[in-house]
Motif scaffolding. Sequence first.
Motif, short mmCIF file in Angstrom:
data_model
loop_
_atom_site.label_atom_id
_atom_site.label_comp_id
_atom_site.label_asym_id
_atom_site.label_seq_id
_atom_site.Cartn_x
_atom_site.Cartn_y
_atom_site.Cartn_z
N THR A 56 60.71 39.45 49.48
CA THR A 56 60.59 39.76 48.05
C THR A 56 61.31 41.05 47.66
OG1 THR A 56 58.55 41.03 48.33
CG2 THR A 56 58.33 38.64 47.91
N GLY A 57 61.55 41.93 48.64
CA GLY A 57 62.13 43.24 48.33
C GLY A 57 61.13 44.17 47.68
N ARG A 58 59.85 43.83 47.79
CA ARG A 58 58.78 44.63 47.19
C ARG A 58 57.64 44.80 48.19
NH1 ARG A 58 58.82 44.49 41.53
NH2 ARG A 58 60.50 43.20 40.68
N PRO A 59 56.90 45.90 48.08
CA PRO A 59 55.74 46.05 48.97
C PRO A 59 54.64 45.06 48.60
CG PRO A 59 55.80 47.83 47.36
CD PRO A 59 57.07 47.04 47.18
N VAL A 60 53.96 44.54 49.59
CA VAL A 60 52.78 43.70 49.34
C VAL A 60 51.70 44.64 48.82
CG1 VAL A 60 50.96 42.32 50.43
CG2 VAL A 60 53.36 41.94 51.03
N ARG A 61 51.11 44.29 47.69
CA ARG A 61 50.07 45.13 47.09
C ARG A 61 48.70 44.55 47.45
NH1 ARG A 61 50.93 47.82 42.27
NH2 ARG A 61 49.15 48.94 43.08
N SER A 62 47.78 45.41 47.86
CA SER A 62 46.43 44.94 48.19
C SER A 62 45.36 45.95 47.78
CB SER A 62 46.31 44.65 49.69
OG SER A 62 46.51 45.83 50.43
N ARG A 63 45.79 47.06 47.21
CA ARG A 63 44.83 48.07 46.79
C ARG A 63 45.30 48.68 45.47
NH1 ARG A 63 47.08 52.86 47.06
NH2 ARG A 63 48.71 53.31 48.56
N TYR A 64 44.36 49.26 44.76
CA TYR A 64 44.71 49.96 43.54
C TYR A 64 45.61 51.14 43.87
CZ TYR A 64 41.30 47.28 40.87
OH TYR A 64 40.62 46.26 40.26
N ARG A 65 46.48 51.50 42.98
CA ARG A 65 47.38 52.63 43.22
C ARG A 65 46.61 53.94 43.10
NH1 ARG A 65 49.15 55.30 38.57
NH2 ARG A 65 48.43 54.29 36.68
N ARG A 66 47.12 54.94 43.79
CA ARG A 66 46.56 56.29 43.64
C ARG A 66 47.10 56.88 42.34
NH1 ARG A 66 48.45 56.63 49.11
NH2 ARG A 66 50.11 57.96 48.28
N PRO A 67 46.42 57.88 41.78
CA PRO A 67 46.89 58.47 40.52
C PRO A 67 48.32 59.02 40.59
CG PRO A 67 44.67 59.22 41.01
CD PRO A 67 45.14 58.45 42.22
N TYR A 99 41.87 44.87 44.21
CA TYR A 99 43.05 44.95 43.36
C TYR A 99 43.46 43.57 42.86
CZ TYR A 99 47.77 45.73 41.74
OH TYR A 99 48.90 45.75 40.96
N ALA A 100 43.45 42.57 43.76
CA ALA A 100 43.85 41.21 43.37
C ALA A 100 42.96 40.69 42.23
CB ALA A 100 43.77 40.27 44.56
N LEU A 101 41.67 40.90 42.34
CA LEU A 101 40.76 40.44 41.28
C LEU A 101 40.93 41.26 40.00
CD1 LEU A 101 37.68 39.60 43.47
CD2 LEU A 101 38.87 38.00 41.94
N GLY A 102 41.31 42.52 40.14
CA GLY A 102 41.60 43.34 38.96
C GLY A 102 42.80 42.79 38.19
N VAL A 103 43.84 42.39 38.93
CA VAL A 103 45.01 41.78 38.31
C VAL A 103 44.59 40.51 37.56
CG1 VAL A 103 47.17 40.53 38.83
CG2 VAL A 103 46.69 42.74 39.91
N LEU A 104 43.77 39.70 38.22
CA LEU A 104 43.33 38.44 37.61
C LEU A 104 42.40 38.67 36.42
CD1 LEU A 104 42.74 36.29 40.80
CD2 LEU A 104 44.65 36.19 39.19
N ALA A 105 41.52 39.65 36.52
CA ALA A 105 40.56 39.90 35.45
C ALA A 105 41.27 40.27 34.15
CB ALA A 105 39.59 41.02 35.85
N GLU A 106 42.37 41.00 34.26
CA GLU A 106 43.07 41.49 33.08
C GLU A 106 44.07 40.49 32.49
OE1 GLU A 106 44.70 45.84 31.97
OE2 GLU A 106 45.69 44.94 33.71
N ALA A 107 44.66 39.66 33.33
CA ALA A 107 45.76 38.81 32.89
C ALA A 107 45.45 37.92 31.67
CB ALA A 107 46.27 37.96 34.06
N PRO A 108 44.35 37.17 31.65
CA PRO A 108 44.11 36.33 30.47
C PRO A 108 43.98 37.14 29.18
CG PRO A 108 42.74 35.60 32.29
CD PRO A 108 43.35 36.92 32.69
N GLY A 109 43.38 38.30 29.26
CA GLY A 109 43.23 39.15 28.08
C GLY A 109 44.56 39.71 27.58
N LEU A 110 45.54 39.80 28.47
CA LEU A 110 46.87 40.27 28.10
C LEU A 110 47.78 39.13 27.67
CD1 LEU A 110 47.44 42.84 30.99
CD2 LEU A 110 47.06 43.36 28.56
N GLY A 111 47.29 37.90 27.74
CA GLY A 111 48.11 36.75 27.38
C GLY A 111 49.09 36.35 28.47
N ILE A 112 48.85 36.81 29.69
CA ILE A 112 49.73 36.46 30.81
C ILE A 112 49.29 35.11 31.36
CG2 ILE A 112 50.44 37.10 33.15
CD1 ILE A 112 49.93 40.05 32.32
N PRO A 113 50.21 34.14 31.44
CA PRO A 113 49.83 32.82 31.98
C PRO A 113 49.37 32.94 33.44
CG PRO A 113 52.03 32.76 31.00
CD PRO A 113 51.61 34.19 31.05
#
Length: 178
Positions: A56-67, A99-113
């Motif tokens: 993918t050329g991107r880091p696999v994300r599995s945790r929330y980012r630090r500030p 983090y994965a569930l956080g991404v999912l929890a927000e997506a429908p509210g943002l209109g992301i399919p």
Amino acid sequence: MTRPGTLLHVVVCAAAPAPDVGRLVTLAQEAGWAVQIVATPSALDFIDVAALERQTGRPVRSRYRRPDEPKPPRADAVVVAPATYNTVNKFARGIADTYALGVLAEAPGLGIPVVVLPFVNTALAGRAPFAEAVAGLRAEGVRVLLGPGEFEPHPPSAGPDRIDAYPWHLALAALPGG
């Protein structure tokens, strides 16, 4: 070649097909998507993180980012595959304890399919909490690929026999414009 505005987050869960998620990445890249893998903590033991990062050329994300870390780009679409019983139930109830569930929890509210491609057995799929979760997600506009012509649950203990037939391609086809 990736077109601008086509970032696909692939949320991968700890289910038998997870080691093959690179197949979905390849299909998505061939369709013009840039892909960001978001793994549940348990999925990290199922996937080849280094290989997916190269692919993918991107880091696999599995945790929330630090500030002090930069905010990652927002997805244009999200695919959850393979989606486990646990993740489907938590997603439907708005639980964001990873983090994965956080991404999912927000997506429908943002209109992301969001497209969910489960991998569950008949014992789990037949439970009331799962049926309620699927119905709830569908009511919110989440595309859950469960049923005839989509993912059909397998008998308990038969999951390993179904890995090769897991329909990764259906997840992309269910996205808008897919």
